[in-house]
Scaffold this motif. Structure first.
Motif, mmCIF file in Angstrom:
data_model
loop_
_atom_site.group_PDB
_atom_site.id
_atom_site.type_symbol
_atom_site.label_atom_id
_atom_site.label_comp_id
_atom_site.label_asym_id
_atom_site.label_seq_id
_atom_site.Cartn_x
_atom_site.Cartn_y
_atom_site.Cartn_z
ATOM 1 N N CYS A 58 34.389 -39.494 -10.631
ATOM 2 C CA CYS A 58 35.364 -38.526 -11.134
ATOM 3 C C CYS A 58 33.907 -37.341 -10.494
ATOM 4 C CB CYS A 58 35.116 -38.183 -12.639
ATOM 5 S SG CYS A 58 36.013 -39.626 -13.352
ATOM 6 N N GLY A 59 32.870 -37.469 -10.504
ATOM 7 C CA GLY A 59 32.547 -36.538 -9.959
ATOM 8 C C GLY A 59 30.959 -36.931 -10.908
ATOM 9 N N PRO A 60 29.732 -35.941 -9.692
ATOM 10 C CA PRO A 60 28.697 -36.116 -9.339
ATOM 11 C C PRO A 60 28.161 -34.980 -11.124
ATOM 12 C CG PRO A 60 28.765 -34.408 -8.350
ATOM 13 C CD PRO A 60 30.300 -34.671 -9.033
ATOM 14 N N LYS A 61 26.905 -35.962 -11.726
ATOM 15 C CA LYS A 61 26.254 -34.980 -12.890
ATOM 16 C C LYS A 61 24.184 -35.077 -12.231
ATOM 17 C CE LYS A 61 23.847 -37.854 -15.650
ATOM 18 N NZ LYS A 61 23.550 -39.051 -16.715
ATOM 19 N N MET A 62 24.066 -33.784 -13.210
ATOM 20 C CA MET A 62 22.952 -33.763 -13.577
ATOM 21 C C MET A 62 21.788 -34.015 -14.309
ATOM 22 S SD MET A 62 21.362 -32.326 -10.203
ATOM 23 C CE MET A 62 20.193 -31.621 -10.553
ATOM 24 N N GLY A 63 20.646 -34.269 -14.164
ATOM 25 C CA GLY A 63 20.183 -34.952 -15.609
ATOM 26 C C GLY A 63 18.575 -34.227 -15.384
ATOM 27 N N LEU A 64 17.618 -34.411 -16.489
ATOM 28 C CA LEU A 64 16.587 -33.796 -16.919
ATOM 29 C C LEU A 64 16.655 -32.750 -16.549
ATOM 30 C CD1 LEU A 64 15.002 -37.375 -16.166
ATOM 31 C CD2 LEU A 64 15.595 -36.415 -18.405
ATOM 32 N N THR A 65 17.471 -31.297 -16.740
ATOM 33 C CA THR A 65 17.585 -30.402 -16.299
ATOM 34 C C THR A 65 17.028 -29.381 -17.403
ATOM 35 O OG1 THR A 65 20.267 -30.285 -16.677
ATOM 36 C CG2 THR A 65 19.635 -30.103 -14.510
ATOM 37 N N SER A 66 16.988 -29.921 -18.197
ATOM 38 C CA SER A 66 16.351 -28.794 -19.721
ATOM 39 C C SER A 66 14.665 -29.166 -19.820
ATOM 40 C CB SER A 66 17.258 -28.637 -20.367
ATOM 41 O OG SER A 66 16.987 -30.190 -21.406
ATOM 42 N N LEU A 67 14.091 -28.190 -20.163
ATOM 43 C CA LEU A 67 12.613 -28.284 -20.864
ATOM 44 C C LEU A 67 12.924 -29.706 -21.900
ATOM 45 C CD1 LEU A 67 9.892 -27.810 -19.715
ATOM 46 C CD2 LEU A 67 10.268 -25.980 -21.277
ATOM 47 N N ALA A 68 13.727 -29.281 -22.830
ATOM 48 C CA ALA A 68 14.056 -30.214 -23.959
ATOM 49 C C ALA A 68 14.390 -31.925 -23.605
ATOM 50 C CB ALA A 68 15.092 -29.720 -24.659
ATOM 51 N N LYS A 69 15.365 -31.831 -22.630
ATOM 52 C CA LYS A 69 15.642 -33.470 -22.365
ATOM 53 C C LYS A 69 13.519 -33.635 -21.301
ATOM 54 C CE LYS A 69 18.243 -35.506 -21.320
ATOM 55 N NZ LYS A 69 18.200 -36.939 -21.839
ATOM 56 N N LEU A 70 13.155 -32.654 -20.312
ATOM 57 C CA LEU A 70 12.341 -33.205 -20.303
ATOM 58 C C LEU A 70 11.340 -34.345 -20.786
ATOM 59 C CD1 LEU A 70 11.907 -30.704 -16.753
ATOM 60 C CD2 LEU A 70 12.450 -33.230 -16.717
ATOM 61 N N LYS A 71 11.160 -33.640 -21.888
ATOM 62 C CA LYS A 71 10.209 -33.652 -23.038
ATOM 63 C C LYS A 71 10.139 -34.724 -23.563
ATOM 64 C CE LYS A 71 8.042 -29.423 -24.538
ATOM 65 N NZ LYS A 71 8.215 -28.438 -25.688
ATOM 66 N N GLN A 72 11.812 -34.848 -23.943
ATOM 67 C CA GLN A 72 12.059 -35.788 -24.910
ATOM 68 C C GLN A 72 12.072 -37.146 -23.691
ATOM 69 O OE1 GLN A 72 16.093 -36.270 -25.161
ATOM 70 N NE2 GLN A 72 15.964 -37.578 -27.910
#
Ligand code: OOG
Ligand code: MG
Length: 262
Positions: A58-72
């Motif tokens: 369908c399409g590409p996605k970005m991940g781990l783009t927020s501090l909340a996610k990087l920390k988690q």
């Protein structure tokens, strides 16, 4: 990387994905020295095999783009992967817990570009000028690794934990919308589980799309006009359980997306 090693890693991840079985992270015993570059080779071959057997990107996605996610997730850098047609969850629809291992939901802002975006050198302004529309989304991530415990190479090889995506209705990105300021609440059974604003994603979600275009360029790829793009979880992801009614409610005019877990 040797062809045999690559194939072994792809097979290991693909079987875990297809069977919804959790595995030990591949950097534990199978490939302790796997680099980020090599992990993208694994991802690319995995994606190629999925396409070869009839699944559609369908399409590409970005991940781990927020501090909340990087920390988690205890990692340091953004990554990209691909959403397939087989992962789509109807907005307002139902997902079956048995089709996942330990799914989590995260609210994201989606983009669709009016024209192909080929890096390098793509800026946030380039993205904003070429955006056809935006949409509210929930991504379901389901790391194939035990306890969501992984390093960056592991999660890249696992197609960035992509397992499901519910897209709400698209709207045009009119001049009055400031995506950095748009708030979102992820409701589980009507209760706010997590909340945040668009700025959590790299200061502005359009920057995540620019970053994606530039990362893809390094692999000779580009963002294609009309593809849905996910910019990354705004908040930490929330674990799902049977019976949960999940809704991401964005500030007007972005709207909402949701589904139920069975
Ligand atoms: C990796 C996937 C990250 C996001 O939006 O940050 C991701 C994970 O957390 O398992 O999709
Ligand atoms: Mg995500």
């Amino acid at each position: 990387m040797e062809r045999e090693v690559l194939q072994k890693l792809v097979e290991t991840v693909r079987e875990a994905q297809d069977g919804h079985i959790e595995i030990e992270k591949i950097t534990k015993a199978l490939a302790p020295t796997l680099t980020i570059e090599q992990a993208y080779e694994v991802q690319r071959e995995l994606v190629r095999q999925k396409v070869a057997r009839g699944e559609k990107i369908c399409g590409p996605k970005m991940g781990l783009t927020s501090l909340a996610k990087l920390k988690q997730m205890n990692v340091t850098d953004p990554i990209y992967g691909y959403i397939f047609d087989t992962m789509l969850v109807q907005d307002g629809g139902v997902i079956q817990m048995k089709n996942y291992i330990h799914p989590k939901a995260e609210p994201e802002i989606g983009f669709v570009m009016a024209r192909d975006m080929a890096g390098p050198g793509i800026t946030k302004e380039d993205i904003l000028q070429a955006t056809a529309c935006i949409f509210p989304a929930i991504e379901i991530i389901d790391s194939r690794y035990q306890n969501f415990d992984f390093t960056l190479p592991d999660v890249i090889a696992d197609n960035t934990s992509a397992a499901g995506s519910a897209f709400g209705p698209s709207i045009p990105l009119s001049a009055g919308i400031d995506l950095a300021r748009i708030g979102v609440r992820l409701l589980i059974n009507g209760q706010v589980a997590v909340e945040g604003t668009g700025a959590a994603v790299m200061g502005h979600p359009a920057l995540s799309v620019a970053c994606l275009a530039n990362m893809l360029a390094a692999k000779g790829e580009c963002i294609k006009a009309g593809q849905p793009i996910l910019t990354g979880g705004i908040t930490a992801a929330v674990a799902l359980a049977p019976g949960d009614v999940v809704q991401a409610k964005f500030d007007a005019p972005l709207g909402s997306a949701g589904f139920r877990v069975e």
